[in-house]
Design a protein around this motif. Sequence first.
Motif, short mmCIF file in Angstrom:
data_model
loop_
_atom_site.label_atom_id
_atom_site.label_comp_id
_atom_site.label_asym_id
_atom_site.label_seq_id
_atom_site.Cartn_x
_atom_site.Cartn_y
_atom_site.Cartn_z
N ARG A 1 -2.20 0.98 -12.52
CA ARG A 1 -2.75 1.43 -11.19
C ARG A 1 -3.95 1.01 -11.05
O ARG A 1 -4.37 0.36 -10.09
CB ARG A 1 -2.68 2.78 -10.79
CG ARG A 1 -1.16 3.67 -10.84
CD ARG A 1 -1.16 4.98 -10.49
NE ARG A 1 -1.75 5.12 -9.13
CZ ARG A 1 -0.92 5.21 -8.07
NH1 ARG A 1 0.32 4.84 -8.05
NH2 ARG A 1 -1.48 5.23 -6.78
N LEU B 1 -7.16 -1.70 1.62
CA LEU B 1 -5.91 -0.59 1.45
C LEU B 1 -4.95 -0.65 0.47
O LEU B 1 -4.97 0.53 -0.19
CB LEU B 1 -5.49 -0.56 2.77
CG LEU B 1 -4.46 0.31 3.04
CD1 LEU B 1 -5.10 1.75 3.21
CD2 LEU B 1 -3.47 0.23 4.45
N VAL B 2 -4.55 -1.79 -0.14
CA VAL B 2 -3.97 -1.71 -1.41
C VAL B 2 -4.57 -1.24 -2.57
O VAL B 2 -4.26 -0.59 -3.05
CB VAL B 2 -3.32 -3.29 -1.60
CG1 VAL B 2 -2.97 -3.35 -2.96
CG2 VAL B 2 -2.18 -3.56 -0.51
N ALA C 1 2.47 1.64 -3.22
CA ALA C 1 1.37 2.13 -4.26
C ALA C 1 1.27 3.63 -4.36
O ALA C 1 0.86 4.19 -5.49
CB ALA C 1 0.08 1.45 -4.31
N ARG C 2 1.78 4.23 -3.10
CA ARG C 2 1.46 5.60 -3.23
C ARG C 2 2.45 6.43 -4.21
O ARG C 2 2.41 7.67 -4.31
CB ARG C 2 1.62 6.36 -1.62
CG ARG C 2 0.65 5.60 -0.86
CD ARG C 2 -1.00 5.92 -1.17
NE ARG C 2 -1.18 7.36 -0.88
CZ ARG C 2 -2.09 7.96 -1.44
NH1 ARG C 2 -3.07 7.42 -1.91
NH2 ARG C 2 -2.28 9.38 -1.17
N SER D 1 -5.11 2.37 -2.36
CA SER D 1 -4.03 3.13 -2.65
C SER D 1 -3.41 3.18 -4.05
O SER D 1 -3.14 4.15 -4.62
CB SER D 1 -2.65 2.61 -1.86
OG SER D 1 -2.86 2.56 -0.49
N CYS D 2 -4.02 2.22 -4.87
CA CYS D 2 -3.63 2.00 -6.15
C CYS D 2 -4.69 2.80 -6.84
O CYS D 2 -4.30 3.63 -8.05
CB CYS D 2 -3.73 0.49 -6.68
SG CYS D 2 -2.31 -0.35 -6.11
N ALA E 1 0.82 -1.17 -0.08
CA ALA E 1 0.06 -0.17 0.09
C ALA E 1 0.68 1.27 0.04
O ALA E 1 0.45 2.28 -0.59
CB ALA E 1 -0.90 0.18 1.08
N LEU E 2 1.88 1.30 0.71
CA LEU E 2 3.00 2.39 0.84
C LEU E 2 3.53 2.53 -0.79
O LEU E 2 3.89 3.68 -0.98
CB LEU E 2 3.82 2.26 2.03
CG LEU E 2 3.24 2.34 3.18
CD1 LEU E 2 4.40 2.07 4.24
CD2 LEU E 2 2.89 3.69 3.53
N ARG F 1 -4.90 8.31 -6.90
CA ARG F 1 -3.69 8.74 -7.31
C ARG F 1 -3.31 10.00 -6.48
O ARG F 1 -3.78 10.95 -6.13
CB ARG F 1 -3.68 9.24 -8.94
CG ARG F 1 -3.86 8.03 -9.77
CD ARG F 1 -3.82 8.72 -11.24
NE ARG F 1 -2.67 9.02 -11.46
CZ ARG F 1 -2.43 9.67 -13.09
NH1 ARG F 1 -3.41 9.95 -13.70
NH2 ARG F 1 -1.20 10.09 -13.13
N PRO F 2 -2.01 9.85 -6.02
CA PRO F 2 -1.32 10.96 -5.08
C PRO F 2 -1.09 12.32 -5.85
O PRO F 2 -0.90 12.21 -7.11
CB PRO F 2 -0.01 10.28 -4.61
CG PRO F 2 0.00 8.75 -4.94
CD PRO F 2 -0.99 8.60 -6.07
#
Length: 487
Positions: free
Chosen positions: A403, A451-452, A393-394, A455-456, A390-391, A459-460
């Motif tokens: 994604r 969560l994964v 994926a950010r 996160s994907c 998850a991290l 998009r940040p």
Amino acid sequence: MVYDMDGSRALARALAVIAVVIVGAAVPAAAGTAMAREGDGAVEAYVDSWREVNHVPGAAVAVIDADGVQTYVSGEDGDGAAVSRTTPFLVGSVAKTFTSALVLRLVDEGRLRLDDPVQEHLPWLDAPRVSVRQLLTHTAGYTAGDGLAVSERFDSSPGALRRAAGDLERHGTPGRYAYNSADYLVLGALIEEVTGRSFASVVEESLFDPVGMTETAADAQGADALPPGHRQWWGWTRAYDPGFDESGASYGYVVSTLDDLTTYARALLAGEVLPHSLEDEAWSVQEVTGAGRGYGYGWSVEDGDQPRVHHTGATPGYFAHVSLVPEEGRAVVVLANAYAEKRAPSLAAAAADIDRIARGGSASVRGGDPILTAAPWLLMAFVPLGLGLALAARRGPRSPRLRWACAAVAALATGALAVLPRLLGGSFGTAFTWLPDLALGVVASSATLLLVAVSCAVRPRGLLQPAPAALERLEGGQGSMSPDRMA
């Protein structure tokens, strides 16, 4: 079910297989202990090893033959007291043998017929063309999931058994063998209808008292002295005391002791329990369940040089087994104050092993189910891995398509874990009751997968901005159009 025990073995193994697929690796199963030594003390040595392998706090065993009875008690009950021959245990599906005996007695008295349609006696039951014989042999069309759906209600108010039977639904195929508790729940309701009395009072007055089972009960009042049983969370055994479920008395919730079940086994061998006209039929294969084995009327039957009739029983927290070799006048009773689906193969093998050792042979304590043993650990091991994904994926990948593909895969895996119990006819409530560590692992892994997926999919903000090199070109005027060129 392979070991004639209530529970969700199909659900458990399906969830476990999913866990293995998610994590992508399997942990080897715990090996069995060394072979029990022969000679004096061999049975005691086996019981001690069996307890250790299966993390059983307390056990009580009886070996019955023509020379008398030998008993082996060890460990503590759920209250911390030493286990004795009079320590109460829940007997689980061994109770089905009590129900079968009552039904066959009603048949012998002419108050029922094996081929009676049950709806003649229970018009409110939604089970057309189901016969008494089909209920006895698990061919009425109920599934294990149907029984589990109305089990562990912990309802001990008047009419509890009737209410549970009234809530039953059928999802199986009539005429096809499918071991379950629903059949014997209906038989309990049938006994109440035909006699006009509660199941607990009928079984006590017609079976327990005449045989001499003075400490055996099928109601909450008789279960007052029952200590907590035990369930397993990963490698740790924890006390479990949800209460008594009178609505399940006809298929599993009966309290008894080693002395009483020894008395019961001896009465069975002496022909004092089943009607003589139906005993052979009850202890013969009516439905084939595997190579050399089948199911009679409330009893599992194993063919061979020395045919064996037996029944195991499990409730969340307790295990029981009554095993008979009628032609030789032998029997073994096994009681344990712990139960876990992953330990079922080892728990169920003990009675036959002990019988073999008592006759001068030898046997090894079996290990547990490898998939069910490994799955809870694998599921929880996936949680930190999933958090790392998850991290990651950010920060990437930058491709929207990739994604979204990753998010879709994670979301599908989450959905599969969430709906699997329902698709198999169970529920997460059932899973938490019978397989608490596996169920908790499924919930934790599902939350991590979700969560994964998020996160994907989300998009940040940094991914929406131009790259640093592009920003430098823009700031230096390299990427803009000059006034001359515009002209």
